[in-house]
Design an enzyme around this catalytic site. Structure first.
Site, PDB file in Angstrom:
ATOM      1  N   LEU A   1      26.309   6.642 -47.039  1.00  0.00           N
ATOM      2  CA  LEU A   1      25.410   7.796 -47.066  1.00  0.00           C
ATOM      3  C   LEU A   1      24.157   7.483 -47.873  1.00  0.00           C
ATOM      4  O   LEU A   1      24.147   6.548 -48.685  1.00  0.00           O
ATOM      5  CB  LEU A   1      26.163   8.985 -47.666  1.00  0.00           C
ATOM      6  CG  LEU A   1      27.450   9.350 -46.891  1.00  0.00           C
ATOM      7  CD1 LEU A   1      28.404  10.147 -47.762  1.00  0.00           C
ATOM      8  CD2 LEU A   1      27.099  10.097 -45.613  1.00  0.00           C
ATOM      9  N   PRO A   2      23.084   8.264 -47.664  1.00  0.00           N
ATOM     10  CA  PRO A   2      21.799   7.904 -48.289  1.00  0.00           C
ATOM     11  C   PRO A   2      21.741   8.039 -49.808  1.00  0.00           C
ATOM     12  O   PRO A   2      21.115   7.218 -50.463  1.00  0.00           O
ATOM     13  CB  PRO A   2      20.799   8.867 -47.646  1.00  0.00           C
ATOM     14  CG  PRO A   2      21.470   9.434 -46.450  1.00  0.00           C
ATOM     15  CD  PRO A   2      22.938   9.379 -46.721  1.00  0.00           C
TER      16      PRO A   2
ATOM     17  N   ASN B   1      24.347  13.583 -51.016  1.00  0.00           N
ATOM     18  CA  ASN B   1      25.109  13.492 -49.767  1.00  0.00           C
ATOM     19  C   ASN B   1      26.560  13.133 -50.051  1.00  0.00           C
ATOM     20  O   ASN B   1      27.476  13.648 -49.416  1.00  0.00           O
ATOM     21  CB  ASN B   1      24.501  12.425 -48.841  1.00  0.00           C
ATOM     22  CG  ASN B   1      23.022  12.639 -48.616  1.00  0.00           C
ATOM     23  OD1 ASN B   1      22.201  11.930 -49.193  1.00  0.00           O
ATOM     24  ND2 ASN B   1      22.677  13.635 -47.823  1.00  0.00           N
TER      25      ASN B   1
ATOM     26  N   THR C   1      24.820   3.551 -51.952  1.00  0.00           N
ATOM     27  CA  THR C   1      24.298   3.137 -53.252  1.00  0.00           C
ATOM     28  C   THR C   1      23.931   4.394 -54.017  1.00  0.00           C
ATOM     29  O   THR C   1      22.986   5.095 -53.657  1.00  0.00           O
ATOM     30  CB  THR C   1      23.073   2.224 -53.098  1.00  0.00           C
ATOM     31  OG1 THR C   1      23.495   1.029 -52.449  1.00  0.00           O
ATOM     32  CG2 THR C   1      22.482   1.861 -54.448  1.00  0.00           C
TER      33      THR C   1
ATOM     34  N   LYS D   1      25.345  -3.681 -58.115  1.00  0.00           N
ATOM     35  CA  LYS D   1      24.290  -3.525 -57.111  1.00  0.00           C
ATOM     36  C   LYS D   1      22.963  -3.146 -57.764  1.00  0.00           C
ATOM     37  O   LYS D   1      21.908  -3.724 -57.485  1.00  0.00           O
ATOM     38  CB  LYS D   1      24.702  -2.427 -56.117  1.00  0.00           C
ATOM     39  CG  LYS D   1      23.612  -1.911 -55.179  1.00  0.00           C
ATOM     40  CD  LYS D   1      23.339  -2.853 -54.033  1.00  0.00           C
ATOM     41  CE  LYS D   1      22.147  -2.392 -53.191  1.00  0.00           C
ATOM     42  NZ  LYS D   1      22.437  -1.279 -52.309  1.00  0.00           N
TER      43      LYS D   1
ATOM     44  N   LYS E   1      13.958   3.899 -54.767  1.00  0.00           N
ATOM     45  CA  LYS E   1      15.191   4.690 -54.933  1.00  0.00           C
ATOM     46  C   LYS E   1      16.192   3.953 -55.827  1.00  0.00           C
ATOM     47  O   LYS E   1      16.760   4.532 -56.763  1.00  0.00           O
ATOM     48  CB  LYS E   1      15.837   4.965 -53.567  1.00  0.00           C
ATOM     49  CG  LYS E   1      17.150   5.748 -53.658  1.00  0.00           C
ATOM     50  CD  LYS E   1      18.115   5.410 -52.526  1.00  0.00           C
ATOM     51  CE  LYS E   1      19.554   5.686 -52.947  1.00  0.00           C
ATOM     52  NZ  LYS E   1      20.547   5.121 -52.039  1.00  0.00           N
TER      53      LYS E   1
END
Lengths: 306, 306, 306, 306
Positions: free
Chosen positions: A73-74, A78, A104, A179, A254
């Site tokens: 998911l973004p 979400n 992420t 990450k 982001k």
């Protein structure tokens, strides 16, 4: 625990996949290719048409039928909605279900989800990916996995269908941490490379020669030797294609926002990481949002005719 | 031009060496080892005692007797003094003399020196080095050379006695430019690595594992894979030895000062390079001047007991 | 010293003025208005036509006839040329001449000029100005003066014809230092105000109200209360006129370059000053060079339609 | 609305006060001085002993008895707990109750609380303060208030007992926004002033003179003219008292963390604000946590003996 041991391909229970965007669709396809039955859902039902799999109405419906679920998911809100919303996974999740989130997001949200899942008798792991749409299609993603160690092999079984590298990072949230850390250092290295190449060119150095010197010296980094931001230095990278494709500036901004938040929350100083965040943020405001993040070279370079 | 062609070992004319500090002394020794007769001078005559070579009183005296001169000095003002001062090389330089400056200085000063040398019929090249005292002793330095191309081979003949790599960079000043660019990107990569490792540790990642993940991913850089700043991650680097030895913070701050000056003079934006400069400058004020520059990890990390 | 005491209006010896640009011309005119005879020169002789004064060919020619000379030049290299060049002031300067440099340059260059002037028996003072073309026309400039104290009154006599405030700052170079320090803090305050106003607006605050709150609180600064960068908050400032007029971004970037150089040379950390320098430098590359420096608000703000 | 209009001193219903720390205690005392009956609670019950008021066990108990409640808490998680926790205000809040939160927290949390309060028929307003313990004791605080306009007068009635200025900022959350914006610009101005004063001193300027020049020029800001960070420039400020008292670096770092979060969440670039955040964060790690934030001058200045 007995329930957990029955999760396997042999069980014929389908794998649930939630989030069929640019990344999720090829990932789910690779599960199918490996013989796993898949059921899916997405807030945009038309996204599911590309795959020939049963489509459920809501995440809760997926949870009712699957004992392994992957979410892609973004962003954090979400994930919160899909797991803990009124039609979320946790409304109907079965005991012993393995929940793998490849989004992420903020590791603090991953930890929250793990606690919420545990209350329902399910297991949550974070497994964000490195690599873009191309790597997703070719099952060449890298997964960084956080969560309880005894469930790692069950997660690995699925993730190896979709990626070339699966790395166990530690407790839940550490996949996200790895990450975020990688992408922060990547961002710093890219801006640093762009500044350095630009300065060298202005001082009279040939860009290809400068890249060669850096790459045999202590200035070497992935952005200088594998993804050089200066047009003409290297082939097959976005700088050679007007910064089309690749990893968009807005996505990098982001991820740096996540790095910033985790650093703020843990009171960790990240002076260069913060400045990198701000630079990509300004670039988003100045028309670079959808160009590859290596376009920072173009942003810093003097405009033609000045 | 005839004069130039006679410069060679066969000529028995000695090679002049000016500046016998920590770096200059082992460099001059490697010339001797390769059979070149050397004459030397230094502002501190006692520095010359370690080498058994004829000691001259002034750079001008060296210039009177040598037709190839190498200078290895701390900073721009020293270079100005040694070349253009009242007892400087250019007072008595012979026509056709090859002047090689291995100091790390502002490329604008290198260009000035080249013009001044040319007026006297001599040739000036800049050839700053990468590598420390150890590399100097073992003739493993890297030389980045700027100057007229037709003289490059004459310079190379001498430099290969002292270094493992000799790279021709272009017109005079580009050797300095390459050195400055490399060190700026190195500084950015090092601070970035320190921030990233610190953030990852705070987020629960094991430092060795994080380094391994970065080094197989796009965050990879020389500071993460060869010179990691976190104690215990890697052996044989200053972080494992309380940041003793290596490349001092004060020297890195000096090189970043040069990067800053050239960037200011050429109106080139270097946001991360500038911030890196400021960080190492603050570190120098806070007691880190003589520690290896990877001690930025220690500087950014929370103090014990807080 | 006897020679010095004869310098006065009564002596009828003309005042020399070198550099008749946008600032120099109205400054020289104000000397004329106060009854001082003026002789002038400029590298562009046509610049002298606007004033009805005798025009000399070179700075040396001015020095032959004047015993007080004011210079108003764009940057350090121009000052070096006008004072120490082949046709420079110092070639023919008379003993006891008072030399006042109102250019904004590196204080190290001011000190060099003072030493060179002293060797010729002349006195050099730095007296950079704060205020633009409007203030120059209305004799409302502020002069910050550095140099030997006993000559300050002689300088003041002339400077009060051209400015509303004349401040003695100390030894030679301190006038430049004060100017540079003020403009660095101004730059930081302006970017800070722009960021803050933009953030507040995004968080739902009315810009006029936010400015009012800041200005009654500890966030108050000249950029928030006198020169607010947000269109519509204040009248009579460049933000209300599409950032036309005022103090160009390119001029601010130049002054920050001087701040950067003096900080680098004195090993002084200026983290925000450096970043401000880089931001205005990027703005110059992105089309803001000739807009007022308060256009940083526009640069940071999201573009329309995004 | 009828219910709301009965809230007044005449009603004899007590005002609830939750959070009796260094700030809350003198604030509550000022309510008492103005004739308002107060009931209170705190997670540390001993904090309530200093005031002679009835002490409740939990926020819920306060809500049961009061129709106006003021909260003054350290950070967002505390506010969440006090309002929405198992013994929180909203468990027993009466319809029409006015809830005023004077904590400095993320405006997004204020908005959440307002929505949750509205569901229970209560009204939530954010009213963070500017000013320290001294201002709290002397009822000289400034309150920045966000919330529905029709309730503002009811809030103002109480807040004027505790502060000299009460400013209505707009919808809920804008009080926090104004506070955060002011403190971000304050932080930038303070670091900028410290850098500038340090640079000027190194360039030979007397600090008092430099402060005077800045304060009559465009570099002027609250940190230069009211709270100068250089010892000896000004009396009655923390710089004159070894940076004791005042506004601690750790508190400023907290507020900048909020600025950072809101900026990240709204995708607003704040390059100087971010760097200021990082600098105060590093200072906290290096032993400056409890010194006044103007000690950044000491942090940037060269240590004695170097």
């Amino acid at each position: 625990e007995a329930g957990l041991s029955t999760r396997s391909m042999a069980s014929k229970t389908p794998v649930g996949f939630i989030g069929l965007g640019n990344m999720g669709t090829p990932m789910a396809r690779n599960l199918l290719k490996n013989g796993y039955p898949v059921i899916a859902t997405d807030v945009f039902p038309e996204s599911c048409k590309e795959l020939s799999v049963p489509v459920m109405d809501t995440p809760a419906d997926v949870a009712e039928k699957a004992d392994r679920i992957i979410t892609m998911l973004p962003s954090s809100p979400n994930v919160l909605e899909v797991y803990t919303g009124p039609n979320g996974i946790l409304k109907k999740v079965k005991k012993g279900t393995l929940l793998i989130d490849s989004s992420t997001i903020d590791p603090a949200v991953s930890k929250e989800m793990a606690i919420a899942a545990e209350k329902m008798g399910a297991v949550f792991m974070d497994a964000p990916v490195s690599g873009g749409v191309g790597a997703a299609s070719m099952a060449k993603l890298t997964f960084m996995v956080g969560g309880v160690e005894e469930e790692y092999h069950a997660a690995q079984e699925l993730l190896t269908c979709m990626g070339a590298n699966v790395v166990y990072c530690g407790q839940v949230g550490t996949g996200q941490a790895a990450k975020i850390c990688n992408n922060m250092l990547l961002a710093i290295g890219m801006i640093g490379t762009a500044e350095t190449m630009n300065l060298g060119i202005r001082l009279g150095l040939d860009p290809k020669l400068l890249a060669k010197i850096l790459n045999m010296s202590s200035g070497r980094c992935w952005s200088s030797d594998t993804y050089n931001p200066v047009p003409g230095v290297m082939e097959g990278v976005p700088s050679g294609n007007n910064y089309q494709g690749g990893f968009g500036t807005t996505l990098m901004a982001k991820d740096l926002g996540l790095a910033q938040s985790t650093a703020t929350n843990t009171k960790t100083p990240i002076p260069l990481g913060s400045l990198a965040h701000q630079i990509f943020r300004v670039m988003c405001s100045r028309g670079y949002a959808n160009k590859d993040f290596s376009s920072v070279f173009q942003f810093l370079r003097e405009e033609e005719g000045q």
